[in-house]
Design a protein around this motif. Structure first.
Motif, PDB file in Angstrom:
ATOM      1  N   LEU A 123      43.949  44.661  39.028  1.00 25.31           N
ATOM      2  CA  LEU A 123      43.273  43.897  40.069  1.00 25.31           C
ATOM      3  C   LEU A 123      43.870  44.199  41.432  1.00 25.31           C
ATOM      4  O   LEU A 123      45.045  44.525  41.560  1.00 25.31           O
ATOM      5  CB  LEU A 123      43.409  42.402  39.778  1.00 25.31           C
ATOM      6  N   THR A 124      43.050  44.050  42.463  1.00 26.80           N
ATOM      7  CA  THR A 124      43.546  44.147  43.824  1.00 26.80           C
ATOM      8  C   THR A 124      44.313  42.877  44.155  1.00 26.80           C
ATOM      9  O   THR A 124      44.267  41.887  43.420  1.00 26.80           O
ATOM     10  CB  THR A 124      42.396  44.324  44.817  1.00 26.80           C
ATOM     11  N   GLU A 127      41.912  40.022  44.441  1.00 26.49           N
ATOM     12  CA  GLU A 127      41.421  39.547  43.147  1.00 26.49           C
ATOM     13  C   GLU A 127      42.478  38.722  42.422  1.00 26.49           C
ATOM     14  O   GLU A 127      42.168  37.723  41.769  1.00 26.49           O
ATOM     15  CB  GLU A 127      40.988  40.736  42.296  1.00 26.49           C
ATOM     16  N   ARG A 128      43.751  39.130  42.527  1.00 22.95           N
ATOM     17  CA  ARG A 128      44.810  38.368  41.880  1.00 22.95           C
ATOM     18  C   ARG A 128      44.948  36.988  42.526  1.00 22.95           C
ATOM     19  O   ARG A 128      45.179  35.989  41.839  1.00 22.95           O
ATOM     20  CB  ARG A 128      46.137  39.123  41.956  1.00 22.95           C
ATOM     21  N   GLU A 130      42.541  35.299  44.038  1.00 22.76           N
ATOM     22  CA  GLU A 130      41.380  34.487  43.672  1.00 22.76           C
ATOM     23  C   GLU A 130      41.508  33.908  42.268  1.00 22.76           C
ATOM     24  O   GLU A 130      40.959  32.846  41.969  1.00 22.76           O
ATOM     25  CB  GLU A 130      40.111  35.323  43.790  1.00 22.76           C
ATOM     26  N   ARG A 131      42.235  34.596  41.392  1.00 22.45           N
ATOM     27  CA  ARG A 131      42.396  34.122  40.020  1.00 22.45           C
ATOM     28  C   ARG A 131      43.556  33.137  39.869  1.00 22.45           C
ATOM     29  O   ARG A 131      43.719  32.538  38.806  1.00 22.45           O
ATOM     30  CB  ARG A 131      42.599  35.310  39.076  1.00 22.45           C
ATOM     31  N   ARG A 137      41.059  29.481  50.087  1.00 26.10           N
ATOM     32  CA  ARG A 137      40.115  30.319  50.842  1.00 26.10           C
ATOM     33  C   ARG A 137      39.761  29.564  52.113  1.00 26.10           C
ATOM     34  O   ARG A 137      39.108  28.519  52.058  1.00 26.10           O
ATOM     35  CB  ARG A 137      38.875  30.629  50.013  1.00 26.10           C
ATOM     36  N   GLU A 162      40.068  38.956  54.938  1.00 25.21           N
ATOM     37  CA  GLU A 162      38.833  39.696  54.713  1.00 25.21           C
ATOM     38  C   GLU A 162      37.864  39.374  55.839  1.00 25.21           C
ATOM     39  O   GLU A 162      37.800  38.225  56.302  1.00 25.21           O
ATOM     40  CB  GLU A 162      38.203  39.320  53.367  1.00 25.21           C
ATOM     41  N   SER A 200      39.449  44.435  54.235  1.00 23.63           N
ATOM     42  CA  SER A 200      40.301  43.573  53.410  1.00 23.63           C
ATOM     43  C   SER A 200      41.717  44.090  53.566  1.00 23.63           C
ATOM     44  O   SER A 200      41.985  45.249  53.247  1.00 23.63           O
ATOM     45  CB  SER A 200      39.863  43.620  51.945  1.00 23.63           C
TER      46      SER A 200
END
Length: 237
Positions: A123-124, A127-128, A130-131, A137, A162, A200
């Motif tokens: 994962l980017t 992405e990490r 967000e999880r 956010r 972003e 990003s």
């Protein structure tokens, strides 16, 4: 152990043999290094080629042996104009896997033994975040309809900015992102790329301790402190 030449981490990154700190640093580097992105893609293609040899289940000890070998052998930094260097790096990757197969007494190829095939793709940083259970956010909308969003995870100590349809800064100027420390000091977290319309960018600094972030427009992208009023503010509290 972190290497002084971050380019040389491309091979170990492709086979998931980095520590968490190395992986985070290398992914931040990938955002700005097309050579390393191409090198990682090339290495993963080589790994896919290896998987065509056989689908036989490798012994449990094989993964440990391959990771041990990978962690002690690093490829040379990528050179886009040198195709022979790419072939040597592919050979290194195949050689490590083949040597481990022989050492383990397996006479056939295996499907990427250094990875658990049940794991999700790497994962980017965004992405990490967000999880993560504590993901934040925070978005700011501008009058022209563009949006800037900061993603932050205190547990991961990482943050990413972003942008969507972000207007370019005035000619000769740069967008610079800052993390605000609890004492009010602003920490330089990175200068955004020249084309920040849809970007990003992982932020540098202590994202866990930061209480907010901001964007300013600066003539010097490396200025140690803001010299203008922020065009966007993001509160983490």
């Amino acid at each position: 152990m972190m290497t002084d030449d971050i380019h040389s981490l491309s091979g170990a990154y492709a086979v998931d043999a980095l520590t968490d700190a190395e992986r985070a640093a290398f992914e931040e580097h990938l955002e700005h290094c097309a050579a390393c992105r191409d090198e990682v893609d090339s290495l993963r293609e080589a790994a896919a080629d290896l998987s065509l040899l056989s689908a036989e289940e490798p012994p449990a000890s094989l993964r440990h042996d391959v990771l041990r070998r990978v962690s002690t052998v690093r490829p040379e930094p990528p050179r886009l104009a040198d195709r022979r260097a790419r072939r040597r790096t592919r050979t290194w990757l195949a050689g490590v896997a083949a040597a481990a197969v022989v050492a383990a007494g397996v006479g056939v190829g295996v499907t990427q033994p250094w990875q658990d095939t049940s794991q999700a793709p790497q994962l980017t940083v965004a992405e990490r975040i967000e999880r993560a259970d504590d993901a934040q956010r925070i978005s700011v909308s501008f009058d022209d309809g563009s949006v800037a969003t900061v993603l932050r995870s205190e547990s991961l100590n990482r943050a990413v900015i972003e942008t969507s349809d972000m207007a370019p800064p005035p000619e000769g100027q740069h967008y610079v992102v800052w993390l605000q420390e609890p004492d009010g000091q602003m920490h330089h977290a990175g200068a955004m790329p020249a084309d920040a319309s849809d970007a990003s960018m992982p932020l540098k600094g202590d994202a866990a301790a930061a209480i907010g972030a901001g964007i300013t427009i600066e003539s010097d992208p490396q200025t140690p402190e803001p010299t203008s009023e922020p065009v966007a503010l993001f509160s983490f509290t």
